[in-house]
Enzyme design. Structure first.
Site, PDB file in Angstrom:
ATOM      1  N   LEU A 256       0.961  -1.268   0.126  1.00  0.00           N
ATOM      2  CA  LEU A 256       0.013   0.057   0.011  1.00  0.00           C
ATOM      3  C   LEU A 256       1.039   1.170  -0.141  1.00  0.00           C
ATOM      4  O   LEU A 256       0.654   2.140  -0.717  1.00  0.00           O
ATOM      5  CB  LEU A 256      -0.888   0.091   1.107  1.00  0.00           C
ATOM      6  N   TYR A 257       1.924   1.253   0.624  1.00  0.00           N
ATOM      7  CA  TYR A 257       2.604   2.240   0.583  1.00  0.00           C
ATOM      8  C   TYR A 257       3.351   2.475  -0.606  1.00  0.00           C
ATOM      9  O   TYR A 257       3.291   3.876  -1.138  1.00  0.00           O
ATOM     10  CB  TYR A 257       3.955   1.884   1.606  1.00  0.00           C
ATOM     11  N   ALA A 258       3.711   1.583  -1.512  1.00  0.00           N
ATOM     12  CA  ALA A 258       4.160   1.829  -2.689  1.00  0.00           C
ATOM     13  C   ALA A 258       2.942   2.508  -3.572  1.00  0.00           C
ATOM     14  O   ALA A 258       3.054   3.273  -4.456  1.00  0.00           O
ATOM     15  CB  ALA A 258       4.560   0.542  -3.499  1.00  0.00           C
ATOM     16  N   THR A 260       0.497   4.237  -2.801  1.00  0.00           N
ATOM     17  CA  THR A 260       0.233   5.821  -2.388  1.00  0.00           C
ATOM     18  C   THR A 260       1.581   6.521  -3.175  1.00  0.00           C
ATOM     19  O   THR A 260       1.092   7.677  -3.613  1.00  0.00           O
ATOM     20  CB  THR A 260       0.122   6.114  -0.877  1.00  0.00           C
ATOM     21  N   LYS A 261       2.714   6.065  -3.204  1.00  0.00           N
ATOM     22  CA  LYS A 261       3.708   6.794  -3.737  1.00  0.00           C
ATOM     23  C   LYS A 261       3.619   6.823  -5.360  1.00  0.00           C
ATOM     24  O   LYS A 261       3.664   7.752  -5.862  1.00  0.00           O
ATOM     25  CB  LYS A 261       5.394   6.290  -3.444  1.00  0.00           C
TER      26      LYS A 261
END
Length: 455
Positions: A256-258, A260-261
């Site tokens: 999910l972090y990736a 959002t980026k």
């Protein structure tokens, strides 16, 4: 000579004096009450105005509370919005910190200024004479005391950090009203791949909504600033081509972090296309060094090794070594400043695009992937302690097994060339770590001496 008549025993005169005293006392009490009433009314009106302008409706409070996981707290409270931006002293600090000291110097808003990369970039910009204003919400994703220590370091160099949140549009608007920023270095974000599984809302709120909030204010600013912002190497996700190039696929995020980026990169394209904002994205590859983040492996490995605790070293599901393109902080700072120096001016005015604007994306890595086990070996040598290692399979939490940066594009456009190998960078980190935590006595004298001599 005859003595004057004694009036103290005259009943009529005594009653008269008593009456006069009571009358004067009543008049004084009435005057005081009237004055107190007027002061109280004035204070009440000021408080009503204060809460109307600065305190959100209860419904908004509930919504915001629901959208933020209780694990991450900010130091803001209902009074903070009243005291930031209200008063000449505060505005003077903002202006002083933002004013460049060199001819044609930049005036840069650095978001996430109390963070790892934000602190180092702010110091580098200030050192060369640029004006720097920080913005940070000091959330508790990791120990806020480290962020406060970085804040004090910046304060010594006359860099002021405004304590506030990216999603506070009123605060951002006020900052842009006070300072005509030439550039924004947007580094604020919810970091960490694994934590996204525990608290996904914090990533959406910071990395997507916060970025949009910043771009909304920037698009309407006069002049519009040029924007350089931190994306991540994680956007390459399940890409199997090596080394990672900016031309490779980034539509298969593994966390999910990736995601959002990657969403941030698409949002940047939209604001560039519609509003003429000049935007440069930087894909950082595993940045490490002094004042780093405690949630990073090199940091907590150092801590656990010194405390005699076992550490877990990951392997892929098929038994291969996990490797990272570890990039030393000084190299990342040089790349970030180079991106700022070559950023073209935005082309919009008052939110309207006048001409095509610059849109760029770059890798900032070290170009030399190192197995995590080798990193542990270097730390063992520097600390003089043998690690208690557990080799385990990498969990399915969104982490990728391998990263390797192709930085030829950044080299071509602004001369980016990493110069710090992992052993040298870790020596500098260990020196800082044992000094910051007062642990010099825990590290062998000859090892620490070697560390100091290599500075």
């Amino acid at each position: 000579m005859a003595s004057p008549p004694d009036t103290s025993k005259n009943p009529k005169l005594e009653r008269y004096n008593s009456y006069i005293r009571r009358l004067n006392s009543t008049k004084l009490l009435a005057a005081s009450s009237k004055l107190l009433f007027r002061v109280t009314l004035l204070v009440a009106l000021v408080l009503i105005l204060f809460f109307t302008l600065n305190y959100p409706p209860i419904s908004d409070q509930i919504t915001n509370k629901d959208n933020h996981h209780h694990h991450i707290r900010t130091t803001q409270n209902f009074l903070s919005s009243a005291f930031y931006g209200s008063g000449a002293a505060w505005e003077k600090q903002v202006r002083h910190s933002s004013t460049p000291r060199r001819p044609n110097g930049f005036s840069v808003l650095v978001t996430g200024a109390a963070g790892f990369v934000g602190t180092h970039c702010s110091l580098a910009l200030k050192k060369r004479g640029d004006g720097v204003l920080g913005l940070d919400n000091f959330n508790s994703y990791y120990d806020p005391s480290l962020k406060r220590a970085r804040q004090q370091l910046l304060k010594k160099h006359e860099i002021f950090i405004v304590e506030g949140d990216l999603n506070d549009a009123e605060l951002l608007t006020k900052l842009f009203d006070i300072v005509p920023f030439t550039h924004v270095l947007h580094l604020a974000a919810q970091a960490g791949v694994r934590y996204a599984m525990e608290n996904p809302q914090s990533y959406v709120g910071s990395n997507i909504a916060g970025f949009v909030s910043l771009l909304e204010v920037a698009k309407a600013a006069v002049p519009q600033p040029s924007i350089v912002w931190a994306s991540s190497s994680s956007v390459y996700g399940l890409n199997t081509q090596n080394p990672f190039s900016e031309s490779h696929r980034t539509d298969q995020p593994a966390s999910l972090y990736a995601a959002t980026k990657k969403a941030g990169e698409e949002i940047a394209h939209t604001y560039n296309h519609i509003y003429g904002l000049s935007i440069t994205g930087l894909r950082f590859f595993t940045v490490y060094g002094p004042w780093g983040r405690p949630d990073m492996a090199y940091f907590f490995f150092t801590k656990d090794i010194l405390q005699g605790k076992p550490i877990s070293i990951y392997q892929t599901q098929d038994g291969k070594a996990v490797a990272r393109d570890f990039t030393y902080i000084d190299d990342v700072v040089k790349g970030s400043v180079g991106a700022l120096d070559t950023a073209a001016k935005s082309t919009g005015t008052g939110g309207k695009k006048r001409a095509p604007a610059q849109l760029r994306i770059y890798n900032l890595g070290n170009t030399a992937p190192v197995p995590v086990e080798k990193l542990v070996g270097i730390l063992e040598s520097l600390l003089g302690v043998k690690a208690k290692k557990h080799v385990i399979k990498m969990p399915r939490n969104g982490d990728v097994p391998f990263t390797h940066a192709n930085v030829s594009l950044a080299y071509r456009d602004f001369g980016y060339k990493p110069t710090t190998d992992l052993a040298t960078g870790l020596r500098k980190f260990v020196k800082w770590y044992v000094s910051y935590y007062g642990m010099e006595s825990r590290v062998k004298k000859e090892i620490y001496s070697k560390t100091a001599n290599n500075e």
